[in-house]
Design a protein around this motif. Structure first.
Motif, PDB file in Angstrom:
ATOM      1  N   LYS A   9      56.032  21.326  22.391  1.00 50.28           N
ATOM      2  CA  LYS A   9      54.873  22.116  22.808  1.00 50.28           C
ATOM      3  C   LYS A   9      54.309  21.601  24.126  1.00 50.28           C
ATOM      4  O   LYS A   9      54.306  20.406  24.409  1.00 50.28           O
ATOM      5  CB  LYS A   9      53.807  22.151  21.723  1.00 50.28           C
ATOM      6  CG  LYS A   9      53.188  20.828  21.366  1.00 50.28           C
ATOM      7  CD  LYS A   9      52.189  21.035  20.242  1.00 50.28           C
ATOM      8  CE  LYS A   9      51.550  19.731  19.808  1.00 50.28           C
ATOM      9  NZ  LYS A   9      50.557  19.956  18.761  1.00 50.28           N
ATOM     10  N   LYS A  10      53.852  22.535  24.944  1.00 53.11           N
ATOM     11  CA  LYS A  10      53.402  22.220  26.306  1.00 53.11           C
ATOM     12  C   LYS A  10      52.256  21.225  26.337  1.00 53.11           C
ATOM     13  O   LYS A  10      52.070  20.512  27.316  1.00 53.11           O
ATOM     14  CB  LYS A  10      53.005  23.493  27.048  1.00 53.11           C
ATOM     15  CG  LYS A  10      51.715  24.100  26.535  1.00 53.11           C
ATOM     16  CD  LYS A  10      51.261  25.264  27.379  1.00 53.11           C
ATOM     17  CE  LYS A  10      49.911  25.726  26.861  1.00 53.11           C
ATOM     18  NZ  LYS A  10      49.274  26.673  27.699  1.00 53.11           N
ATOM     19  N   GLU A  11      51.496  21.155  25.267  1.00 51.94           N
ATOM     20  CA  GLU A  11      50.345  20.250  25.231  1.00 51.94           C
ATOM     21  C   GLU A  11      50.752  18.792  25.402  1.00 51.94           C
ATOM     22  O   GLU A  11      49.973  17.981  25.890  1.00 51.94           O
ATOM     23  CB  GLU A  11      49.566  20.437  23.920  1.00 51.94           C
ATOM     24  CG  GLU A  11      48.825  21.754  23.822  1.00 51.94           C
ATOM     25  CD  GLU A  11      49.674  22.932  23.362  1.00 51.94           C
ATOM     26  OE1 GLU A  11      49.114  24.042  23.240  1.00 51.94           O
ATOM     27  OE2 GLU A  11      50.896  22.770  23.129  1.00 51.94           O
ATOM     28  N   TYR A  12      51.985  18.439  25.018  1.00 54.48           N
ATOM     29  CA  TYR A  12      52.463  17.066  25.190  1.00 54.48           C
ATOM     30  C   TYR A  12      52.612  16.683  26.660  1.00 54.48           C
ATOM     31  O   TYR A  12      52.656  15.509  26.994  1.00 54.48           O
ATOM     32  CB  TYR A  12      53.811  16.867  24.500  1.00 54.48           C
ATOM     33  CG  TYR A  12      53.753  16.843  22.997  1.00 54.48           C
ATOM     34  CD1 TYR A  12      52.742  16.180  22.315  1.00 54.48           C
ATOM     35  CD2 TYR A  12      54.732  17.477  22.247  1.00 54.48           C
ATOM     36  CE1 TYR A  12      52.705  16.150  20.936  1.00 54.48           C
ATOM     37  CE2 TYR A  12      54.707  17.453  20.860  1.00 54.48           C
ATOM     38  CZ  TYR A  12      53.691  16.786  20.211  1.00 54.48           C
ATOM     39  OH  TYR A  12      53.661  16.760  18.843  1.00 54.48           O
ATOM     40  N   ASP A  40      50.519  17.778  29.188  1.00 52.86           N
ATOM     41  CA  ASP A  40      49.284  18.001  29.930  1.00 52.86           C
ATOM     42  C   ASP A  40      48.168  17.078  29.423  1.00 52.86           C
ATOM     43  O   ASP A  40      47.723  17.218  28.288  1.00 52.86           O
ATOM     44  CB  ASP A  40      48.858  19.460  29.777  1.00 52.86           C
ATOM     45  CG  ASP A  40      47.747  19.857  30.717  1.00 52.86           C
ATOM     46  OD1 ASP A  40      47.015  18.965  31.208  1.00 52.86           O
ATOM     47  OD2 ASP A  40      47.600  21.066  30.970  1.00 52.86           O
ATOM     48  N   LYS A  58      45.102  17.054  29.720  1.00 55.03           N
ATOM     49  CA  LYS A  58      43.822  17.635  29.317  1.00 55.03           C
ATOM     50  C   LYS A  58      43.768  17.902  27.810  1.00 55.03           C
ATOM     51  O   LYS A  58      42.700  18.150  27.265  1.00 55.03           O
ATOM     52  CB  LYS A  58      43.512  18.902  30.116  1.00 55.03           C
ATOM     53  CG  LYS A  58      44.317  20.111  29.756  1.00 55.03           C
ATOM     54  CD  LYS A  58      43.904  21.304  30.616  1.00 55.03           C
ATOM     55  CE  LYS A  58      44.746  22.511  30.292  1.00 55.03           C
ATOM     56  NZ  LYS A  58      44.496  23.628  31.158  1.00 55.03           N
ATOM     57  N   TYR A  59      44.922  17.845  27.127  1.00 55.89           N
ATOM     58  CA  TYR A  59      44.972  18.012  25.681  1.00 55.89           C
ATOM     59  C   TYR A  59      45.051  16.647  25.006  1.00 55.89           C
ATOM     60  O   TYR A  59      45.577  15.696  25.581  1.00 55.89           O
ATOM     61  CB  TYR A  59      46.202  18.835  25.261  1.00 55.89           C
ATOM     62  CG  TYR A  59      46.188  20.244  25.766  1.00 55.89           C
ATOM     63  CD1 TYR A  59      45.449  21.224  25.115  1.00 55.89           C
ATOM     64  CD2 TYR A  59      46.906  20.609  26.898  1.00 55.89           C
ATOM     65  CE1 TYR A  59      45.424  22.531  25.586  1.00 55.89           C
ATOM     66  CE2 TYR A  59      46.892  21.912  27.372  1.00 55.89           C
ATOM     67  CZ  TYR A  59      46.150  22.856  26.709  1.00 55.89           C
ATOM     68  OH  TYR A  59      46.134  24.135  27.165  1.00 55.89           O
ATOM     69  N   LYS A  60      44.539  16.560  23.776  1.00 58.62           N
ATOM     70  CA  LYS A  60      44.585  15.278  23.065  1.00 58.62           C
ATOM     71  C   LYS A  60      46.020  14.796  22.857  1.00 58.62           C
ATOM     72  O   LYS A  60      46.270  13.594  22.809  1.00 58.62           O
ATOM     73  CB  LYS A  60      43.856  15.366  21.725  1.00 58.62           C
ATOM     74  CG  LYS A  60      44.514  16.258  20.709  1.00 58.62           C
ATOM     75  CD  LYS A  60      43.792  16.252  19.376  1.00 58.62           C
ATOM     76  CE  LYS A  60      44.528  17.154  18.393  1.00 58.62           C
ATOM     77  NZ  LYS A  60      44.055  17.047  17.070  1.00 58.62           N
ATOM     78  N   GLU A  61      46.982  15.723  22.756  1.00 59.94           N
ATOM     79  CA  GLU A  61      48.384  15.356  22.575  1.00 59.94           C
ATOM     80  C   GLU A  61      49.037  14.893  23.873  1.00 59.94           C
ATOM     81  O   GLU A  61      50.134  14.366  23.870  1.00 59.94           O
ATOM     82  CB  GLU A  61      49.205  16.537  22.038  1.00 59.94           C
ATOM     83  CG  GLU A  61      48.768  17.059  20.708  1.00 59.94           C
ATOM     84  CD  GLU A  61      47.864  18.278  20.845  1.00 59.94           C
ATOM     85  OE1 GLU A  61      47.128  18.388  21.838  1.00 59.94           O
ATOM     86  OE2 GLU A  61      47.900  19.130  19.941  1.00 59.94           O
ATOM     87  N   GLY A  62      48.379  15.087  25.006  1.00 63.64           N
ATOM     88  CA  GLY A  62      48.968  14.823  26.313  1.00 63.64           C
ATOM     89  C   GLY A  62      48.755  13.422  26.844  1.00 63.64           C
ATOM     90  O   GLY A  62      48.583  13.237  28.041  1.00 63.64           O
ATOM     91  N   ASP A  72      55.370  26.942  25.853  1.00 63.95           N
ATOM     92  CA  ASP A  72      54.059  27.549  25.612  1.00 63.95           C
ATOM     93  C   ASP A  72      54.184  28.403  24.360  1.00 63.95           C
ATOM     94  O   ASP A  72      54.763  29.488  24.387  1.00 63.95           O
ATOM     95  CB  ASP A  72      53.636  28.398  26.809  1.00 63.95           C
ATOM     96  CG  ASP A  72      52.243  28.968  26.664  1.00 63.95           C
ATOM     97  OD1 ASP A  72      51.687  28.950  25.536  1.00 63.95           O
ATOM     98  OD2 ASP A  72      51.700  29.444  27.674  1.00 63.95           O
ATOM     99  N   SER A  84      52.000  30.010  22.763  1.00 61.04           N
ATOM    100  CA  SER A  84      51.074  31.139  22.657  1.00 61.04           C
ATOM    101  C   SER A  84      51.704  32.457  23.121  1.00 61.04           C
ATOM    102  O   SER A  84      51.090  33.508  23.034  1.00 61.04           O
ATOM    103  CB  SER A  84      49.815  30.865  23.474  1.00 61.04           C
ATOM    104  OG  SER A  84      50.095  30.890  24.860  1.00 61.04           O
TER     105      SER A  84
END
Length: 92
Positions: free
Chosen positions: A31-34, A36, A38-42, A57, A59
């Motif tokens: 998932k893209k959040e990894y 970035d 700005k996300y808790k996963e990033g 992504d 979504s």
């Protein structure tokens, strides 16, 4: 040659078992959040990029991620994915 590894995603460490079982680089779709901060996963985007992961992504229908995954296979490399798109917590 090219290889597609598909599995159930039950635990956060699922991919690690496969990674340590081979000397080949496995390009997992993640998932893209990894990627970035700005996300808790990033928190470790450098790790996911360095490991050859492909950002997805979730979504939308991510054509860019699909293209990147196909390029991995077309170049004779290994693609790993979990079709559920998240850990599924299988029950007994």
């Amino acid at each position: 040659g090219r290889l597609l590894i598909v599995g159930n995603h039950i635990n956060i460490m699922d991919q690690c078992n496969v990674i340590i079982a081979t000397k080949r680089c496995i390009h997992y779709m993640a998932k893209k959040e990894y990627f970035d901060p700005k996300y808790k996963e990033g928190k470790f985007p450098w790790f996911f990029r360095g490991a050859g992961c492909i950002p997805v992504d979730r979504s939308k229908k991510d054509e860019e991620a699909t293209h990147a995954a196909l390029e991995v296979l077309e170049s004779g490399e290994v693609l790993g994915l979990f079709p559920e798109g998240t850990r599924n917590g299988l029950k007994e």
